[in-house]
Scaffold this motif. Structure first.
Motif, PDB file in Angstrom:
ATOM      1  N   CYS A 122       0.863  -1.180   0.000  1.00 33.41           N
ATOM      2  CA  CYS A 122       0.000   0.000   0.000  1.00 33.41           C
ATOM      3  C   CYS A 122       0.895   1.223   0.000  1.00 33.41           C
ATOM      4  O   CYS A 122       2.125   1.119   0.083  1.00 33.41           O
ATOM      5  CB  CYS A 122      -0.895   0.023   1.243  1.00 33.41           C
ATOM      6  SG  CYS A 122      -2.476  -0.834   1.099  1.00 33.41           S
ATOM      7  N   THR A 123       0.272   2.389  -0.059  1.00 27.90           N
ATOM      8  CA  THR A 123       0.995   3.653  -0.033  1.00 27.90           C
ATOM      9  C   THR A 123       0.444   4.519   1.088  1.00 27.90           C
ATOM     10  O   THR A 123      -0.738   4.426   1.430  1.00 27.90           O
ATOM     11  CB  THR A 123       0.841   4.396  -1.367  1.00 27.90           C
ATOM     12  OG1 THR A 123       1.244   3.537  -2.441  1.00 27.90           O
ATOM     13  CG2 THR A 123       1.696   5.657  -1.405  1.00 27.90           C
ATOM     14  N   GLY A 124       1.291   5.356   1.666  1.00 25.08           N
ATOM     15  CA  GLY A 124       0.859   6.290   2.690  1.00 25.08           C
ATOM     16  C   GLY A 124       1.500   7.647   2.473  1.00 25.08           C
ATOM     17  O   GLY A 124       2.405   7.804   1.646  1.00 25.08           O
ATOM     18  N   THR A 125       1.048   8.642   3.261  1.00 27.05           N
ATOM     19  CA  THR A 125       1.547  10.001   3.132  1.00 27.05           C
ATOM     20  C   THR A 125       1.814  10.593   4.503  1.00 27.05           C
ATOM     21  O   THR A 125       0.951  10.535   5.389  1.00 27.05           O
ATOM     22  CB  THR A 125       0.530  10.886   2.390  1.00 27.05           C
ATOM     23  OG1 THR A 125       0.190  10.272   1.135  1.00 27.05           O
ATOM     24  CG2 THR A 125       1.093  12.274   2.124  1.00 27.05           C
ATOM     25  N   LEU A 126       2.987  11.150   4.688  1.00 28.41           N
ATOM     26  CA  LEU A 126       3.320  11.850   5.928  1.00 28.41           C
ATOM     27  C   LEU A 126       2.537  13.152   5.964  1.00 28.41           C
ATOM     28  O   LEU A 126       2.668  13.986   5.072  1.00 28.41           O
ATOM     29  CB  LEU A 126       4.820  12.130   5.976  1.00 28.41           C
ATOM     30  CG  LEU A 126       5.357  12.763   7.265  1.00 28.41           C
ATOM     31  CD1 LEU A 126       5.306  11.750   8.413  1.00 28.41           C
ATOM     32  CD2 LEU A 126       6.781  13.271   7.056  1.00 28.41           C
ATOM     33  N   GLY A 260      -3.391  -1.776  -7.943  1.00 27.85           N
ATOM     34  CA  GLY A 260      -3.290  -2.338  -6.612  1.00 27.85           C
ATOM     35  C   GLY A 260      -1.936  -1.967  -6.034  1.00 27.85           C
ATOM     36  O   GLY A 260      -0.910  -2.102  -6.690  1.00 27.85           O
ATOM     37  N   GLY A 261      -1.901  -1.478  -4.795  1.00 24.34           N
ATOM     38  CA  GLY A 261      -0.677  -0.939  -4.210  1.00 24.34           C
ATOM     39  C   GLY A 261      -0.756   0.576  -4.126  1.00 24.34           C
ATOM     40  O   GLY A 261      -0.086   1.204  -3.317  1.00 24.34           O
ATOM     41  N   ASN A 262      -1.616   1.189  -4.978  1.00 26.50           N
ATOM     42  CA  ASN A 262      -1.911   2.613  -4.853  1.00 26.50           C
ATOM     43  C   ASN A 262      -2.922   2.884  -3.745  1.00 26.50           C
ATOM     44  O   ASN A 262      -3.165   4.043  -3.401  1.00 26.50           O
ATOM     45  CB  ASN A 262      -2.456   3.186  -6.162  1.00 26.50           C
ATOM     46  CG  ASN A 262      -1.378   3.635  -7.115  1.00 26.50           C
ATOM     47  OD1 ASN A 262      -1.279   3.108  -8.236  1.00 26.50           O
ATOM     48  ND2 ASN A 262      -0.553   4.585  -6.704  1.00 26.50           N
ATOM     49  N   SER A 263      -3.526   1.855  -3.195  1.00 30.28           N
ATOM     50  CA  SER A 263      -4.447   2.055  -2.081  1.00 30.28           C
ATOM     51  C   SER A 263      -3.766   2.878  -1.004  1.00 30.28           C
ATOM     52  O   SER A 263      -2.640   2.582  -0.601  1.00 30.28           O
ATOM     53  CB  SER A 263      -4.870   0.713  -1.486  1.00 30.28           C
ATOM     54  OG  SER A 263      -5.831   0.077  -2.271  1.00 30.28           O
ATOM     55  N   ILE A 278      -7.919  10.274  -0.424  1.00 27.82           N
ATOM     56  CA  ILE A 278      -7.196   9.015  -0.267  1.00 27.82           C
ATOM     57  C   ILE A 278      -7.743   8.053  -1.301  1.00 27.82           C
ATOM     58  O   ILE A 278      -8.953   7.787  -1.342  1.00 27.82           O
ATOM     59  CB  ILE A 278      -7.414   8.413   1.132  1.00 27.82           C
ATOM     60  CG1 ILE A 278      -7.226   9.472   2.215  1.00 27.82           C
ATOM     61  CG2 ILE A 278      -6.514   7.202   1.357  1.00 27.82           C
ATOM     62  CD1 ILE A 278      -7.915   9.094   3.533  1.00 27.82           C
ATOM     63  N   LEU A 279      -6.887   7.506  -2.153  1.00 32.42           N
ATOM     64  CA  LEU A 279      -7.341   6.558  -3.170  1.00 32.42           C
ATOM     65  C   LEU A 279      -7.763   5.250  -2.506  1.00 32.42           C
ATOM     66  O   LEU A 279      -6.996   4.662  -1.737  1.00 32.42           O
ATOM     67  CB  LEU A 279      -6.228   6.290  -4.172  1.00 32.42           C
ATOM     68  CG  LEU A 279      -6.670   5.479  -5.391  1.00 32.42           C
ATOM     69  CD1 LEU A 279      -7.419   6.369  -6.372  1.00 32.42           C
ATOM     70  CD2 LEU A 279      -5.500   4.814  -6.060  1.00 32.42           C
TER      71      LEU A 279
END
Length: 335
Positions: A122-126, A260-263, A278-279
């Motif tokens: 997955c992906t996240g954002t600070l 998938g993984g862009n979640s 948020i995707l």
């Protein structure tokens, strides 16, 4: 059905929609439609429903012409991994493990990014000194928190060249601060905000976050930064809003080229570079068969239902409520 190297599973919005018919508030839908390996913190993150709209606009970080988006990728974007997705024997040069995208997806030789590693789930954002925003279906239990690593600097600096990752760029999850997945007050929510085990600043810089409750504009240009299919960060700034929703507190759709993984990826307004959403969902399969190998699934810009994102406002509202407005950066000025 997709076979993830993180386990066997499927995930879509079907569970959420079924939940809507039975409970209106606080419903937490069942996501796993097939058995998978134990409680994998990242298996939930891979969605089956993504597509490329028209031209594939994804670009490596080094190749994207927008300096601000490049900076956001380098400074505020994290890949969610497990400890066995990398080798930290040399703390000054962490090695990313796992198959290439070509191997993982049996891609044809014509496909882009086929030599990239596929380590992210997955992906996240600070979004604050020690706070990371991602999708609720990516991470929502203490067990998942304990198993997940948040990796900065997962991008290419040139063709075939990875940015060096050190152990200083890898963070553990200290706690889940705010998380909702399901239907609350008639609205589908899908967010998690976690606290890192240590502050990521000043080494890294949080992304600015949209605090408005006003809906985006129809046709507004949007950008997504993340690890689609688990590969190093890509920037797609070619998407546009096809359905802004009723207001800025629920969801919107945009023609972003995501996988998938862009979640959990941040969806940015490109006029002021704030995280607007948020995707969380999409429509079609990532890859389709082309003879004995697979190619990226493509659709015309208007030929498929666009990718779905949740506005960031409910996540901020939730965070500030449960922490008594502890984050000055995120809670000050929030409607």
């Amino acid at each position: 059905m997709r076979y993830s190297r993180f386990g066997l599973f499927t995930r879509s919005l079907v569970g959420t929609l079924a939940c809507t018919l039975t409970l209106a508030v606080g419903c937490d839908p069942v996501e796993e439609l097939e058995p998978r390996k134990s409680e994998d913190p990242l298996a939930l993150g891979e969605k089956k429903d993504e597509v490329v709209f028209g031209t594939d606009d994804r670009q490596d970080v080094y190749a994207h012409p927008d300096a601000t988006l490049r900076a956001l990728a380098r400074q505020a974007t994290v890949a969610l991994m497990r400890a066995d997705d990398f080798d930290a024997t040399d703390p000054n040069n962490v090695t990313i493990l796992g198959p290439t995208l070509g191997e993982y997806q049996n891609l044809c030789s014509t496909e882009r990014f086929r030599d990239d590693p596929t380590a992210a789930g997955c992906t996240g954002t600070l979004i604050d000194d020690d706070l990371v925003l991602t999708a609720g279906h990516c991470l929502r239990t203490d067990t998942q928190c304990a198993k997940t690593k948040f990796v900065f600097n997962y991008y290419r600096t040139d063709e075939g060249v990875m940015q060096t990752i050190t152990t200083e760029d890898i963070f553990g999850c200290a706690e889940i601060v705010a998380s909702k997945l399901g239907i609350y007050d008639g609205k589908q929510l899908d967010h998690t905000i976690i606290r890192l085990e240590r502050s990521a600043t000043p080494r890294f810089t949080p992304a600015p976050v949209r605090k408005s409750t006003t809906a985006l504009s129809l046709g507004q240009n949007m950008a997504v930064i993340g690890s689609g299919s688990g590969i190093p960060f890509k920037i797609d700034s070619g998407g546009s809003v096809t359905d802004p929703g009723e207001d800025g507190t629920y969801r919107f759709n945009a023609t972003t080229d995501t996988f998938g993984g862009n979640s959990g990826s941040a969806v940015y307004e490109t006029n002021d570079y704030t995280v607007a959403g948020i995707l969380v969902s999409g429509r079609e399969w990532d890859y389709v068969e082309n003879g004995s190998c697979n190619v990226v699934n493509t659709c015309s810009e208007t030929g498929c239902y666009a990718e779905g994102s949740i506005y960031v406002y409910p996540a901020l509202q939730h965070l500030c409520a449960v922490t008594n407005n502890a984050s000055q950066r995120l809670c000050t000025g929030l409607p």
